[in-house]
Design a protein around this motif. Structure first.
Motif, short mmCIF file in Angstrom:
data_model
loop_
_atom_site.label_atom_id
_atom_site.label_comp_id
_atom_site.label_asym_id
_atom_site.label_seq_id
_atom_site.Cartn_x
_atom_site.Cartn_y
_atom_site.Cartn_z
N VAL A 124 0.87 -1.18 0.00
CA VAL A 124 0.00 0.00 0.00
C VAL A 124 0.90 1.23 0.00
O VAL A 124 1.66 1.45 0.94
N VAL A 125 0.82 2.01 -1.05
CA VAL A 125 1.64 3.23 -1.13
C VAL A 125 0.89 4.39 -0.46
O VAL A 125 1.48 5.15 0.30
N SER A 126 -0.38 4.54 -0.78
CA SER A 126 -1.16 5.62 -0.18
C SER A 126 -2.65 5.31 -0.28
O SER A 126 -3.08 4.53 -1.14
N VAL A 127 -3.40 5.92 0.60
CA VAL A 127 -4.86 5.82 0.57
C VAL A 127 -5.40 7.24 0.68
O VAL A 127 -5.14 7.94 1.66
N GLU A 128 -6.08 7.68 -0.37
CA GLU A 128 -6.65 9.04 -0.35
C GLU A 128 -8.06 8.96 -0.90
O GLU A 128 -8.26 8.63 -2.08
N GLN A 129 -9.01 9.29 -0.04
CA GLN A 129 -10.42 9.18 -0.41
C GLN A 129 -10.70 7.80 -1.01
O GLN A 129 -10.47 6.80 -0.32
N ASN A 130 -11.15 7.74 -2.26
CA ASN A 130 -11.48 6.42 -2.83
C ASN A 130 -10.36 5.86 -3.70
O ASN A 130 -10.59 4.96 -4.50
N LEU A 131 -9.14 6.40 -3.54
CA LEU A 131 -8.01 5.96 -4.36
C LEU A 131 -6.94 5.29 -3.50
O LEU A 131 -6.47 5.86 -2.52
N VAL A 132 -6.56 4.10 -3.89
CA VAL A 132 -5.50 3.36 -3.20
C VAL A 132 -4.38 3.15 -4.19
O VAL A 132 -4.55 2.44 -5.18
N GLU A 133 -3.24 3.76 -3.92
CA GLU A 133 -2.09 3.49 -4.79
C GLU A 133 -1.38 2.26 -4.26
O GLU A 133 -1.16 2.12 -3.05
N VAL A 134 -1.05 1.36 -5.18
CA VAL A 134 -0.41 0.10 -4.78
C VAL A 134 0.79 -0.20 -5.67
O VAL A 134 0.92 0.35 -6.77
N GLU A 135 1.64 -1.07 -5.16
CA GLU A 135 2.74 -1.63 -5.95
C GLU A 135 2.58 -3.14 -5.93
O GLU A 135 2.21 -3.71 -4.90
N GLY A 136 2.90 -3.77 -7.06
CA GLY A 136 2.94 -5.23 -7.06
C GLY A 136 1.75 -5.88 -7.72
O GLY A 136 1.46 -7.05 -7.46
#
Lengths: 173, 173
Positions: free
Chosen positions: B128-140
């Motif tokens: 999990v790179v970041s969680v902002e509102q309804n957006l989750v940035e991920v790697e992998g």
């Protein structure tokens, strides 16, 4: 008529039943294409079978060929369906107190392993004890007898192991 | 009329369309109860969004509340749907040569992570790179832009890590 056209009619026919509003509660949200909407149907590939202290997955015989080579893996992810929670209310629950403990902070279901969530897919890592015909004996699954099984996937150490530091919330420690 | 009765009618109505045999190819197999059959509908909770070198999961706004507390976890399992393989043919494929390599032995799909299987559920462990509102940035995650997301589950070290020796087949080493 191809299958997509058939499915479009199937879905369209919901409205003609006159109870469409209720059915729509567990239909996928609107998509640009009826093909996408129509495709989200799961099949039961087997069932959890609990006898004495053994837990086995009994695959439907038609899926037995899918087990070829499973005995070469020590661990498998078992995906199953929390069928006892399959109500519109439980599938629309988005926050819970983890582990049913009111002392744990209210948490989004996507940040818990709660059995109440929009898609009732359960995920358990199991040790493979044996594979015989359409029966897979496993350890490490806490599911009710008769629970529908959706998929088995082998545990692959590289992609299934975090490569960077692991952090968890306080309630999960 | 309750929802189960409505769904029973919905499923029964398939036969009246006259193309029931085609539709039946991707319906769940017969179960003792229509309730069980009717319940296997998945919803799309979000989509994979690829921009430049970022991969994000854009949840449908109605599911955003389910992300509360996700930022406390370093890693998350992402479940998504291999929608490009959603054909009756691919969903009835039970054996493959792993990794598309004919040199690898013919193997049951339940002993591989093949994207062709009865239920097209994909499973990827992501940071999990970041969680902002309804957006989750991920790697992998190696999924196409626009892929439907079914679920997020946090990685919990104890249950998600094999507690005994791990073995894998030769082809997977």
């Amino acid at each position: 008529m191809n299958i997509l056209a058939s499915l479009f009619i199937l879905l369209s026919s919901t409205a003609a039943i006159g109870e469409g509003a209720e059915v729509a509660d567990i239909q996928p949200p609107a998509h640009p294409s009826p093909a996408v909407t129509a495709s989200f149907a799961l099949v039961t590939v087997g069932r959890i079978e609990k006898t004495d202290r053994k837990v086995r997955i009994r695959l439907e015989p038609k899926y037995e060929a899918g087990l070829l080579g499973l005995e070469g893996w020590s661990h498998v992810w078992v995906m199953y369906w929390f069928d006892r929670n399959d109500t519109p209310e439980k599938r629309s629950t988005l926050q819970v107190h983890p582990r049913g403990n009111p002392a744990n902070p209210l948490t989004g279901v996507f940040a818990t392993r709660s059995p109440v969530r929009p898609n009732l897919i359960a995920l358990s890592l199991c040790r493979v004890v044996s594979v015989e015909q359409n029966l897979v004996e496993v350890e490490g699954i806490d599911a009710f007898d008769g629970t529908p099984v959706l998929d088995l996937k082998p545990f692959i150490p590289g992609p299934d192991t975090p490569q960077r530091a692991i952090t968890t919330p306080v309630w999960a420690k």
